[in-house]
Design a protein around this motif. Structure first.
Motif, PDB file in Angstrom:
ATOM      1  N   GLY A  72       3.930   6.952 -16.815  1.00  0.00           N
ATOM      2  CA  GLY A  72       2.475   6.578 -17.041  1.00  0.00           C
ATOM      3  C   GLY A  72       2.050   5.198 -16.340  1.00  0.00           C
ATOM      4  N   PHE A  73       3.009   4.322 -16.404  1.00  0.00           N
ATOM      5  CA  PHE A  73       2.708   3.082 -15.862  1.00  0.00           C
ATOM      6  C   PHE A  73       2.302   3.147 -14.167  1.00  0.00           C
ATOM      7  CE2 PHE A  73       4.022  -0.770 -13.544  1.00  0.00           C
ATOM      8  CZ  PHE A  73       3.165  -1.674 -14.159  1.00  0.00           C
ATOM      9  N   VAL A  74       3.346   4.130 -13.604  1.00  0.00           N
ATOM     10  CA  VAL A  74       3.124   4.166 -12.054  1.00  0.00           C
ATOM     11  C   VAL A  74       1.708   4.843 -12.095  1.00  0.00           C
ATOM     12  CG1 VAL A  74       3.969   4.826  -9.862  1.00  0.00           C
ATOM     13  CG2 VAL A  74       5.584   3.887 -11.818  1.00  0.00           C
ATOM     14  N   TYR A  75       1.502   5.963 -12.640  1.00  0.00           N
ATOM     15  CA  TYR A  75       0.199   6.377 -12.685  1.00  0.00           C
ATOM     16  C   TYR A  75      -1.016   5.725 -12.785  1.00  0.00           C
ATOM     17  CZ  TYR A  75       1.324  11.572 -12.159  1.00  0.00           C
ATOM     18  OH  TYR A  75       1.810  12.967 -11.578  1.00  0.00           O
ATOM     19  N   ALA A  76      -0.880   4.726 -13.999  1.00  0.00           N
ATOM     20  CA  ALA A  76      -1.958   3.820 -13.914  1.00  0.00           C
ATOM     21  C   ALA A  76      -2.132   2.870 -13.083  1.00  0.00           C
ATOM     22  CB  ALA A  76      -1.549   3.116 -15.375  1.00  0.00           C
ATOM     23  N   LEU A  77      -0.959   2.418 -12.357  1.00  0.00           N
ATOM     24  CA  LEU A  77      -1.072   1.753 -11.190  1.00  0.00           C
ATOM     25  C   LEU A  77      -1.716   2.219 -10.021  1.00  0.00           C
ATOM     26  CD1 LEU A  77      -0.043  -1.407 -10.626  1.00  0.00           C
ATOM     27  CD2 LEU A  77       2.114  -0.368  -9.871  1.00  0.00           C
ATOM     28  N   HIS A  99      -4.926   0.859  -8.220  1.00  0.00           N
ATOM     29  CA  HIS A  99      -5.296   0.637  -6.651  1.00  0.00           C
ATOM     30  C   HIS A  99      -6.327   1.320  -6.187  1.00  0.00           C
ATOM     31  CE1 HIS A  99      -3.900   2.383  -2.508  1.00  0.00           C
ATOM     32  NE2 HIS A  99      -4.148   1.096  -2.442  1.00  0.00           N
ATOM     33  N   ALA A 100      -6.500   2.719  -6.624  1.00  0.00           N
ATOM     34  CA  ALA A 100      -7.617   3.506  -6.082  1.00  0.00           C
ATOM     35  C   ALA A 100      -8.960   2.704  -6.444  1.00  0.00           C
ATOM     36  CB  ALA A 100      -7.569   4.882  -6.668  1.00  0.00           C
ATOM     37  N   TYR A 101      -9.305   2.310  -7.799  1.00  0.00           N
ATOM     38  CA  TYR A 101     -10.208   1.713  -8.101  1.00  0.00           C
ATOM     39  C   TYR A 101     -10.543   0.230  -7.084  1.00  0.00           C
ATOM     40  CZ  TYR A 101     -10.729   4.021 -12.666  1.00  0.00           C
ATOM     41  OH  TYR A 101     -11.234   5.149 -13.477  1.00  0.00           O
ATOM     42  N   VAL A 102      -9.481  -0.266  -6.977  1.00  0.00           N
ATOM     43  CA  VAL A 102      -9.825  -1.784  -6.262  1.00  0.00           C
ATOM     44  C   VAL A 102      -9.921  -1.363  -4.659  1.00  0.00           C
ATOM     45  CG1 VAL A 102      -8.603  -4.116  -5.764  1.00  0.00           C
ATOM     46  CG2 VAL A 102      -8.510  -2.926  -8.189  1.00  0.00           C
ATOM     47  N   ALA A 103      -9.267  -0.758  -4.138  1.00  0.00           N
ATOM     48  CA  ALA A 103      -9.138  -0.317  -2.707  1.00  0.00           C
ATOM     49  C   ALA A 103     -10.552   0.007  -2.289  1.00  0.00           C
ATOM     50  CB  ALA A 103      -8.025   0.450  -2.596  1.00  0.00           C
ATOM     51  N   ASP A 146      -3.881  -3.950   2.659  1.00  0.00           N
ATOM     52  CA  ASP A 146      -3.392  -3.206   1.546  1.00  0.00           C
ATOM     53  C   ASP A 146      -2.024  -3.473   1.215  1.00  0.00           C
ATOM     54  OD1 ASP A 146      -3.682  -1.630  -0.820  1.00  0.00           O
ATOM     55  OD2 ASP A 146      -4.209   0.229   0.062  1.00  0.00           O
ATOM     56  N   ARG A 147      -1.893  -3.619  -0.120  1.00  0.00           N
ATOM     57  CA  ARG A 147      -0.184  -3.943  -0.499  1.00  0.00           C
ATOM     58  C   ARG A 147       0.277  -2.722  -0.981  1.00  0.00           C
ATOM     59  NH1 ARG A 147       0.630  -8.662   2.774  1.00  0.00           N
ATOM     60  NH2 ARG A 147      -1.397  -9.872   2.439  1.00  0.00           N
ATOM     61  N   PHE A 148      -0.303  -1.689  -1.205  1.00  0.00           N
ATOM     62  CA  PHE A 148      -0.011  -0.535  -1.715  1.00  0.00           C
ATOM     63  C   PHE A 148       0.308   0.414  -0.507  1.00  0.00           C
ATOM     64  CE2 PHE A 148      -1.537  -2.326  -5.434  1.00  0.00           C
ATOM     65  CZ  PHE A 148      -1.047  -1.844  -6.772  1.00  0.00           C
ATOM     66  N   LEU A 149       1.608   0.610  -0.413  1.00  0.00           N
ATOM     67  CA  LEU A 149       2.025   1.024   1.066  1.00  0.00           C
ATOM     68  C   LEU A 149       2.063   2.850   0.969  1.00  0.00           C
ATOM     69  CD1 LEU A 149       4.716  -1.287   1.979  1.00  0.00           C
ATOM     70  CD2 LEU A 149       2.324  -1.743   2.178  1.00  0.00           C
ATOM     71  N   GLY A 150       2.603   3.165  -0.089  1.00  0.00           N
ATOM     72  CA  GLY A 150       3.025   4.782  -0.192  1.00  0.00           C
ATOM     73  C   GLY A 150       2.959   5.237  -1.549  1.00  0.00           C
TER      74      GLY A 150
END
Length: 336
Positions: free
Chosen positions: A116-121, A125-129, A175-179
Motif C-alpha cells: 500500500g505505501f508504495v502504491y500511495a507514493l 508522484h502522479a499527482y505532483v508530477a 523528477d526524482r521518481f525514476l522508475g
C-alpha cells in the motif's frame, strides 16, 4: 510534466513492546525459534484505545517537527492502510481534521495491504508530477495487532503496529521518481485475507474469524519467485542497474524472505533496509519505517537512490526507484 521529490519523513510506533518471551506464555513457541525463522525479536502493540489514525497523526507530527514543515499548505492526503478506524469515514479525512489541513485538500485511503505505501507514493508522484497538486502527504500505517489471532502461532509472532509519513513536493529541476513496476495476481487472493461482507473468493471458502489469515508457505514461495522479477522491471523502467541502487527497501515481512530475494538478485544483503527486527511486520508501515530507521542511523543520505518494493495480500506488488532529496532536518528525531 513537472518533477516530484520526497522532502521529509516521520514515523511513530506505540510504546508497548511485545517481545518473543511474552509470546512463549501465549502459544507454543520460543525466542530462538522465532528469531531463526523470522528475524523478529520485538513488535510494538497499540493501546486498546489507540487506532491507526492516532499513529498517523503522531508520525506526521514527527515529520513536521524534524523538518520544520507545515501542514497548512498540504493539498492532498493519501493513507495506505488495511486497518482503518472505520469502514468509513477514511483515516485520511480524520487526520486532515486533526492536523488542521485545509478543507480544500483531498483525502483518501488506499487498500493494497503490504504494497500500500508504495502504491500511495506512486499515486502521489502522479499527482505532483502532473501539476495537479503541489504538496501531498503520504502515509503507510497499520494496527495489525487489532486483527491478529493470538492463538495462532503461525501469525501472532509476526505482526506489529506502526506508521510512517512522507511529503511529496514539486521539484522544479527534475523528477526524482525514476522508475516503477506494479503487479497484481488476484488468483492468490485466498492466501492472505480478512473476511468482510463476503466469505468466498475465487470459489474458495474463507475462515470467517474476523482476524487476519495467512498461508505463509504459499506467500513465501510467491514472493521469493516474483519479487526479483518485479525489481528488475523497476530497473528496466528506470534505465538503471542494481549497481546504481544504494539501498533496497523491501516490505519487512520476514527476514528469511528478504535473504533469498537478495540472493536471487545478487544484491548485497547489507544494503537491504528492514524494520522487522524490533517492530515486526507492520504491513503498509514497514517500508517507511525502514527508510526512516536508515535515516536516523545515518546510513541513508540525500542524493542516494533507494528501491522501495512492497508485496502482499492481493496478491499485489509495487516497486519504485527514487532519488532521495530530503530537506535538512531542523530538529533531531525522537527515539522510537
Amino acid at each position: 510534466m513537472k518533477g516530484a521529490k520526497i522532502t521529509a519523513i516521520g514515523s511513530y510506533v506505540p510504546a508497548r513492546r511485545l517481545i518473543n518471551s511474552d509470546l512463549e506464555q501465549m502459544v507454543e513457541t520460543n525466542d530462538e525459534w522465532i528469531v531463526q525463522r523470522t528475524g523478529i525479536r520485538e513488535r510494538r502493540i497499540s493501546r486498546e484505545d489507540e487506532y491507526t489514525s492516532d499513529l498517523c497523526v503522531a508520525a506526521v507530527r514527527d515529520l513536521l517537527t524534524r523538518y520544520g514543515k507545515t501542514a497548512a499548505d498540504v493539498d492532498m492526503v493519501i493513507v495506505a492502510t488495511s486497518t482503518a478506524d472505520f469502514s468509513f469515514p477514511s483515516v485520511a479525512s480524520i487526520i486532515q481534521h486533526r492536523l488542521g489541513i485545509p478543507l480544500t485538500a483531498g483525502a483518501v485511503d488506499m487498500s493494497a495491504a503490504c504494497a500500500g505505501f508504495v502504491y500511495a507514493l506512486h499515486t502521489a508522484h502522479a499527482y505532483v508530477a502532473s501539476g495537479l497538486h503541489r504538496k501531498v502527504l503520504v502515509l503507510g500505517a497499520d494496527t495489525l495487532s487489532k486483527i491478529t489471532d493470538y492463538s495462532d502461532r503461525s501469525t501472532c509472532i509476526l505482526f506489529g503496529d506502526g506508521a510512517g509519513a512522507v511529503l511529496v513536493e514539486a521539484d522544479e529541476q527534475q523528477d526524482r521518481f525514476l522508475g516503477f513496476h506494479l503487479s497484481s495476481d488476484g488468483g492468490g487472493a485466498h492466501h492472505v485475507y480478512r473476511t468482510g461482507l463476503a466469505s468466498r473468493v475465487n470459489g474458495v471458502a474463507l475462515s470467517d474469524t474476523g482476524k487476519l489469515v495467512q498461508n505463509g508457505r504459499e506467500v513465501f514461495k510467491w514472493a521469493v519467485r516474483t519479487v526479483p522479477q518485479g525489481v528488475r522491471q523497476v530497473l528496466d523502467n528506470a534505465g538503471a542497474t542494481l549497481a546504481q541502487v544504494d539501498w533496497f527497501i523491501p516490505h519487512s515481512a520476514n527476514l528469511r524472505m528478504i535473504e533469498p530475494i537478495c540472493e536471487r538478485l545478487e544484491y548485497p544483503f547489507e544494503q537491504a533496509l528492514y524494520s522487522l527486527e524490533y517492530f515486526g511486520n507492520t504491513s503498509a508501515a514497514s517500508i517507511p519505517l525502514a527508510l526512516d530507521l536508515g535515516i536516523r542511523e545515518g546510513k541513508v543520505q540525500s542524493g542516494q537512490r533507494a528501491l522501495l518494493y512492497g508485496f502482499g495480500a492481493g496478491l499485489a506488488q509495487a516497486g519504485l526507484l527514487v532519488e532521495l532529496r530530503l530537506d535538512e532536518q531542523v530538529m533531531p528525531p525522537a527515539v522510537l
